[in-house]
Design a protein around this motif. Structure first.
Motif, PDB file in Angstrom:
ATOM      1  N   GLY A  91       2.924  72.678 -19.678  1.00 16.22           N
ATOM      2  CA  GLY A  91       4.181  72.292 -20.299  1.00 16.22           C
ATOM      3  C   GLY A  91       4.766  71.103 -19.562  1.00 16.22           C
ATOM      4  N   VAL A  92       5.496  70.267 -20.269  1.00 16.04           N
ATOM      5  CA  VAL A  92       6.103  69.096 -19.658  1.00 16.04           C
ATOM      6  C   VAL A  92       7.204  69.536 -18.708  1.00 16.04           C
ATOM      7  N   GLY A  93       7.102  69.142 -17.452  1.00 14.33           N
ATOM      8  CA  GLY A  93       8.091  69.503 -16.452  1.00 14.33           C
ATOM      9  C   GLY A  93       7.907  70.879 -15.847  1.00 14.33           C
ATOM     10  N   TYR A  94       6.905  71.617 -16.293  1.00 12.83           N
ATOM     11  CA  TYR A  94       6.644  72.945 -15.743  1.00 12.83           C
ATOM     12  C   TYR A  94       5.849  72.756 -14.459  1.00 12.83           C
ATOM     13  N   GLN A 143      -1.276  93.054 -10.568  1.00 11.87           N
ATOM     14  CA  GLN A 143       0.133  93.303 -10.909  1.00 11.87           C
ATOM     15  C   GLN A 143       0.994  92.082 -10.620  1.00 11.87           C
ATOM     16  N   VAL A 144       0.767  91.431  -9.475  1.00 18.69           N
ATOM     17  CA  VAL A 144       1.535  90.227  -9.125  1.00 18.69           C
ATOM     18  C   VAL A 144       1.246  89.117 -10.134  1.00 18.69           C
ATOM     19  N   ALA A 145      -0.032  88.942 -10.500  1.00 24.04           N
ATOM     20  CA  ALA A 145      -0.380  87.911 -11.480  1.00 24.04           C
ATOM     21  C   ALA A 145       0.286  88.192 -12.825  1.00 24.04           C
ATOM     22  N   ALA A 146       0.326  89.448 -13.235  1.00 19.48           N
ATOM     23  CA  ALA A 146       0.957  89.802 -14.511  1.00 19.48           C
ATOM     24  C   ALA A 146       2.464  89.574 -14.467  1.00 19.48           C
ATOM     25  N   GLU A 147       3.091  89.875 -13.320  1.00 21.30           N
ATOM     26  CA  GLU A 147       4.540  89.670 -13.210  1.00 21.30           C
ATOM     27  C   GLU A 147       4.892  88.188 -13.232  1.00 21.30           C
ATOM     28  N   ILE A 148       4.065  87.344 -12.606  1.00 23.33           N
ATOM     29  CA  ILE A 148       4.324  85.903 -12.639  1.00 23.33           C
ATOM     30  C   ILE A 148       4.114  85.371 -14.046  1.00 23.33           C
ATOM     31  N   ARG A 149       3.058  85.816 -14.717  1.00 23.94           N
ATOM     32  CA  ARG A 149       2.792  85.371 -16.085  1.00 23.94           C
ATOM     33  C   ARG A 149       3.913  85.788 -17.024  1.00 23.94           C
ATOM     34  N   GLU A 150       4.518  86.951 -16.748  1.00 26.79           N
ATOM     35  CA  GLU A 150       5.587  87.485 -17.583  1.00 26.79           C
ATOM     36  C   GLU A 150       6.843  86.613 -17.575  1.00 26.79           C
ATOM     37  N   LYS A 151       7.009  85.782 -16.541  1.00 26.76           N
ATOM     38  CA  LYS A 151       8.198  84.930 -16.451  1.00 26.76           C
ATOM     39  C   LYS A 151       8.275  83.936 -17.610  1.00 26.76           C
ATOM     40  N   ARG A 152       7.107  83.462 -18.097  1.00 28.61           N
ATOM     41  CA  ARG A 152       7.055  82.578 -19.264  1.00 28.61           C
ATOM     42  C   ARG A 152       5.643  82.680 -19.857  1.00 28.61           C
ATOM     43  N   PRO A 153       5.397  83.688 -20.710  1.00 30.88           N
ATOM     44  CA  PRO A 153       4.062  83.824 -21.297  1.00 30.88           C
ATOM     45  C   PRO A 153       3.754  82.648 -22.214  1.00 30.88           C
ATOM     46  N   PRO A 154       2.483  82.311 -22.407  1.00 32.77           N
ATOM     47  CA  PRO A 154       2.142  81.174 -23.262  1.00 32.77           C
ATOM     48  C   PRO A 154       2.534  81.435 -24.714  1.00 32.77           C
ATOM     49  N   GLU A 155       3.129  80.428 -25.319  1.00 30.84           N
ATOM     50  CA  GLU A 155       3.545  80.584 -26.713  1.00 30.84           C
ATOM     51  C   GLU A 155       2.502  79.937 -27.622  1.00 30.84           C
ATOM     52  N   PRO A 156       2.343  80.428 -28.857  1.00 31.51           N
ATOM     53  CA  PRO A 156       1.209  80.021 -29.681  1.00 31.51           C
ATOM     54  C   PRO A 156       1.346  78.672 -30.388  1.00 31.51           C
ATOM     55  N   TYR A 157       2.519  78.057 -30.403  1.00 24.76           N
ATOM     56  CA  TYR A 157       2.676  76.825 -31.165  1.00 24.76           C
ATOM     57  C   TYR A 157       2.335  75.587 -30.351  1.00 24.76           C
ATOM     58  N   LYS A 158       2.827  75.488 -29.134  1.00 26.44           N
ATOM     59  CA  LYS A 158       2.509  74.338 -28.291  1.00 26.44           C
ATOM     60  C   LYS A 158       1.645  74.729 -27.097  1.00 26.44           C
ATOM     61  N   GLY A 159       1.508  76.027 -26.819  1.00 22.50           N
ATOM     62  CA  GLY A 159       0.686  76.501 -25.710  1.00 22.50           C
ATOM     63  C   GLY A 159       1.374  76.414 -24.364  1.00 22.50           C
ATOM     64  N   ARG A 170      -4.493  81.594 -28.707  1.00 21.36           N
ATOM     65  CA  ARG A 170      -4.737  81.259 -30.104  1.00 21.36           C
ATOM     66  C   ARG A 170      -3.556  80.447 -30.615  1.00 21.36           C
ATOM     67  N   ARG A 171      -3.838  79.250 -31.041  1.00 16.55           N
ATOM     68  CA  ARG A 171      -2.783  78.341 -31.486  1.00 16.55           C
ATOM     69  C   ARG A 171      -2.509  78.552 -32.964  1.00 16.55           C
ATOM     70  N   LYS A 172      -1.230  78.467 -33.317  1.00 11.84           N
ATOM     71  CA  LYS A 172      -0.805  78.586 -34.712  1.00 11.84           C
ATOM     72  C   LYS A 172      -0.389  77.216 -35.224  1.00 11.84           C
ATOM     73  N   VAL A 173      -0.501  77.038 -36.513  1.00 11.39           N
ATOM     74  CA  VAL A 173      -0.060  75.796 -37.136  1.00 11.39           C
ATOM     75  C   VAL A 173       1.430  75.926 -37.391  1.00 11.39           C
ATOM     76  N   GLY A 174       2.187  74.873 -37.068  1.00 12.04           N
ATOM     77  CA  GLY A 174       3.629  74.897 -37.264  1.00 12.04           C
ATOM     78  C   GLY A 174       3.998  74.685 -38.713  1.00 12.04           C
ATOM     79  N   LYS A 175       5.276  74.464 -38.969  1.00 12.12           N
ATOM     80  CA  LYS A 175       5.747  74.233 -40.336  1.00 12.12           C
ATOM     81  C   LYS A 175       5.180  72.919 -40.849  1.00 12.12           C
ATOM     82  N   LYS A 176       4.909  72.893 -42.134  1.00 16.35           N
ATOM     83  CA  LYS A 176       4.449  71.659 -42.753  1.00 16.35           C
ATOM     84  C   LYS A 176       5.560  71.115 -43.624  1.00 16.35           C
ATOM     85  N   ALA A 177       5.631  69.821 -43.691  1.00 20.40           N
ATOM     86  CA  ALA A 177       6.660  69.201 -44.515  1.00 20.40           C
ATOM     87  C   ALA A 177       6.400  69.516 -45.974  1.00 20.40           C
TER      88      ALA A 177
END
Length: 179
Positions: A91-94, A143-159, A170-177
């Motif tokens: 992510g940008v700035g992450y 458990q530590v890895a899961a707790e860190i991942r839980e802080k911001r899990p990957p989202e399917p639209y931008k990853g 798994r990436r999803k397609v966003g809204k189409k015009a």
């Protein structure tokens, strides 16, 4: 017989295994682990290996036979080699950084996210977008890895988010015009 349960766990040089009535303890160069032996199973040390036996042939005994063998195997591997999990931040700035024993992460929130490393687990940040968790207890590392991942899990639209390096999102397609 369980195919996993009947395989003996070889005790390497430098590792000390002790079995009391219902507890097994493993001591090695990286640390010491102890566990209560699961019900309906028993353990013996023969010829430099731990043999797991089940007491009875009911469903619970069969279920705990392989489990007990894998738990002992993970203890022996943990005190000799250790375990590690790698996370990547996208992510940008992450980004992430270590300040003493505290992991500080910028994950797109208005504030930084902090995580204190528990005892027996070391967290390192070789790059700002990579976090490595290592330790001798497999359950605690996961458990530590899961707790860190839980802080911001990957989202399917931008990853964007925190993910395991082996994980595929798994990436999803966003809204189409329309029109």
């Amino acid at each position: 017989m369980s195919r996993i349960g009947k395989v003996p766990v070889v005790i390497p040089a430098g590792v000390d295994v002790k079995i009391d009535k219902n507890e097994i303890s493993v001591k090695g160069p990286k640390g010491r682990l102890a566990m209560v032996i699961p019900q309906r199973t028993s353990m013996e040390i023969e010829d430099g290996a731990v043999h797991v036996k089940r007491n009875g042939d009911d469903k619970q005994a069969r279920a705990f036979h392989g489990l007990a063998q894998r738990l002992v195997r993970n203890m022996v591997i943990g005190v000799t080699d250790g375990f590690s999990k790698e996370l990547e931040i996208q992510g940008v700035g992450y980004r992430a950084s270590m300040e003493g024993n505290k992991l500080t992460m910028q994950l797109g929130y208005s504030h930084p996210v902090f995580y204190d490393a528990p005892e027996g687990v070391t967290i390192s940040v070789p790059k700002p977008t990579s976090v490595i968790i290592s330790g001798y207890d497999k359950q605690k590392v996961g458990q530590v890895a899961a707790e860190i991942r839980e802080k911001r899990p990957p989202e399917p639209y931008k990853g964007k988010g925190v993910r395991y390096t082996t994980e595929t999102v798994r990436r999803k397609v966003g809204k189409k015009a329309g029109k």
